[in-house]
Design a protein around this motif. Structure first.
Motif, PDB file in Angstrom:
ATOM      1  N   GLU A  96       0.856  -1.251   0.163  1.00 11.41           N
ATOM      2  CA  GLU A  96      -0.056   0.156   0.264  1.00 11.41           C
ATOM      3  C   GLU A  96       0.757   1.209   0.012  1.00 11.41           C
ATOM      4  N   ALA A  97       2.057   0.977  -0.052  1.00 12.89           N
ATOM      5  CA  ALA A  97       3.211   2.225   0.179  1.00 12.89           C
ATOM      6  C   ALA A  97       3.017   3.197  -1.296  1.00 12.89           C
ATOM      7  N   ALA A  98       3.108   4.511  -0.925  1.00 11.60           N
ATOM      8  CA  ALA A  98       3.136   5.510  -2.081  1.00 11.60           C
ATOM      9  C   ALA A  98       4.499   5.269  -2.820  1.00 11.60           C
ATOM     10  N   GLU A  99       4.423   5.698  -4.213  1.00 12.93           N
ATOM     11  CA  GLU A  99       5.715   5.543  -5.007  1.00 12.93           C
ATOM     12  C   GLU A  99       6.598   6.535  -4.456  1.00 12.93           C
ATOM     13  N   GLY A 100       8.062   6.112  -4.430  1.00 16.35           N
ATOM     14  CA  GLY A 100       9.158   6.842  -4.149  1.00 16.35           C
ATOM     15  C   GLY A 100       9.526   6.497  -2.619  1.00 16.35           C
ATOM     16  N   THR A 101       8.712   5.759  -1.954  1.00 16.89           N
ATOM     17  CA  THR A 101       8.947   5.451  -0.492  1.00 16.89           C
ATOM     18  C   THR A 101       9.866   4.389  -0.462  1.00 16.89           C
ATOM     19  N   ILE A 102      10.588   4.107   0.921  1.00 13.22           N
ATOM     20  CA  ILE A 102      11.633   3.249   1.067  1.00 13.22           C
ATOM     21  C   ILE A 102      10.886   1.745   0.955  1.00 13.22           C
ATOM     22  N   ARG A 103       9.717   1.700   1.536  1.00 12.80           N
ATOM     23  CA  ARG A 103       9.051   0.442   1.803  1.00 12.80           C
ATOM     24  C   ARG A 103       8.536  -0.150   0.179  1.00 12.80           C
ATOM     25  N   ARG A 104       8.137   1.005  -0.628  1.00 10.01           N
ATOM     26  CA  ARG A 104       7.627   0.638  -1.737  1.00 10.01           C
ATOM     27  C   ARG A 104       8.902   0.106  -2.481  1.00 10.01           C
ATOM     28  N   ASP A 105      10.052   0.589  -2.593  1.00  6.54           N
ATOM     29  CA  ASP A 105      11.074   0.322  -3.407  1.00  6.54           C
ATOM     30  C   ASP A 105      12.025  -0.784  -2.843  1.00  6.54           C
ATOM     31  N   PHE A 106      11.877  -0.984  -1.596  1.00 13.08           N
ATOM     32  CA  PHE A 106      12.822  -2.171  -1.085  1.00 13.08           C
ATOM     33  C   PHE A 106      12.039  -3.248  -0.294  1.00 13.08           C
ATOM     34  N   ALA A 107      11.019  -3.174   0.151  1.00 15.08           N
ATOM     35  CA  ALA A 107      10.432  -4.205   0.952  1.00 15.08           C
ATOM     36  C   ALA A 107       9.492  -4.969   0.225  1.00 15.08           C
ATOM     37  N   GLU A 108       9.334  -6.281   0.652  1.00 20.42           N
ATOM     38  CA  GLU A 108       8.587  -7.416  -0.082  1.00 20.42           C
ATOM     39  C   GLU A 108       7.168  -7.502   0.716  1.00 20.42           C
ATOM     40  N   SER A 109       7.298  -7.518   2.132  1.00 17.56           N
ATOM     41  CA  SER A 109       5.959  -7.989   2.695  1.00 17.56           C
ATOM     42  C   SER A 109       5.808  -7.134   4.065  1.00 17.56           C
ATOM     43  N   ILE A 110       4.423  -7.266   4.663  1.00 11.91           N
ATOM     44  CA  ILE A 110       4.191  -6.585   5.994  1.00 11.91           C
ATOM     45  C   ILE A 110       5.336  -6.947   6.949  1.00 11.91           C
ATOM     46  N   ASP A 111       5.911  -8.185   6.978  1.00 13.43           N
ATOM     47  CA  ASP A 111       6.988  -8.518   7.895  1.00 13.43           C
ATOM     48  C   ASP A 111       8.456  -7.974   7.421  1.00 13.43           C
ATOM     49  N   ALA A 112       8.531  -8.409   6.301  1.00 12.90           N
ATOM     50  CA  ALA A 112       9.805  -7.949   5.780  1.00 12.90           C
ATOM     51  C   ALA A 112       9.717  -6.536   5.096  1.00 12.90           C
TER      52      ALA A 112
END
Ligand code: CMP
Length: 134
Positions: A96-112
């Motif tokens: 659900e993370a917005a474009e350009g955010t760290i989680r959007r760009d580098f994260a795989e799942s709610i845990d990781a």
């Protein structure tokens, strides 16, 4: 106001070799790294840090994940640092993370989900003291 907040680069992001890219986003947003430590969390470290989530169904998985490899714990300082860091991170669920955010760009799942950031001034104070003392 100038604030301090606690940031953790989680085991998934360390394993992906993106510590530098994540730190660079903080620096480009005018957040200063005023303390930094790479650390292998023990089960006790992770359980104590996430004590407020003790009763949640995901607690055991969260602790297992956070102890699965080294993390980088940092104190970020800057104008409005707590909210600014949360903006840079994006929502907890990377899907659900917005474009350009760290989680959007580098994260795989709610845990990781690559990073943790303090969610309020009182959490920031507690979390900074937890890892770095007074
Ligand atoms: P973090 O900001 O480190 O705080 C607690 C962590 O629990 C969160 O990021 C997620 O990685 C993890 N988590 C797993 N499932 C959930 C959930 N359903 N809601 C919130 N956090 C979750």
């Amino acid at each position: 106001a100038v604030e301090r907040t606690l940031s953790i680069i989680k085991p998934d992001a360390v394993a992906k070799n993106v510590i530098g890219e994540i730190v660079s986003r903080f620096e480009k947003a005018d957040l200063k790294i005023v303390a930094m430590q790479m650390k292998q969390l023990s089960k006790q470290d992770a359980e104590g840090f996430y004590a407020e989530h003790k009763e949640r169904p995901f607690f055991a998985d969260l602790v297992a994940f956070m102890t699965s490899g080294p993390v980088v714990v940092q104190v970020l300082e800057g104008e409005n640092a707590i909210a600014l860091n949360r903006e840079l991170m994006g929502t907890t669920n990377p899907k659900e993370a917005a474009e350009g955010t760290i989680r959007r760009d580098f994260a795989e799942s709610i845990d990781a989900n690559a990073v943790h950031g303090s969610d309020s001034a009182s959490s920031a104070e507690r979390e900074i003291a937890y890892f770095f003392g007074a």
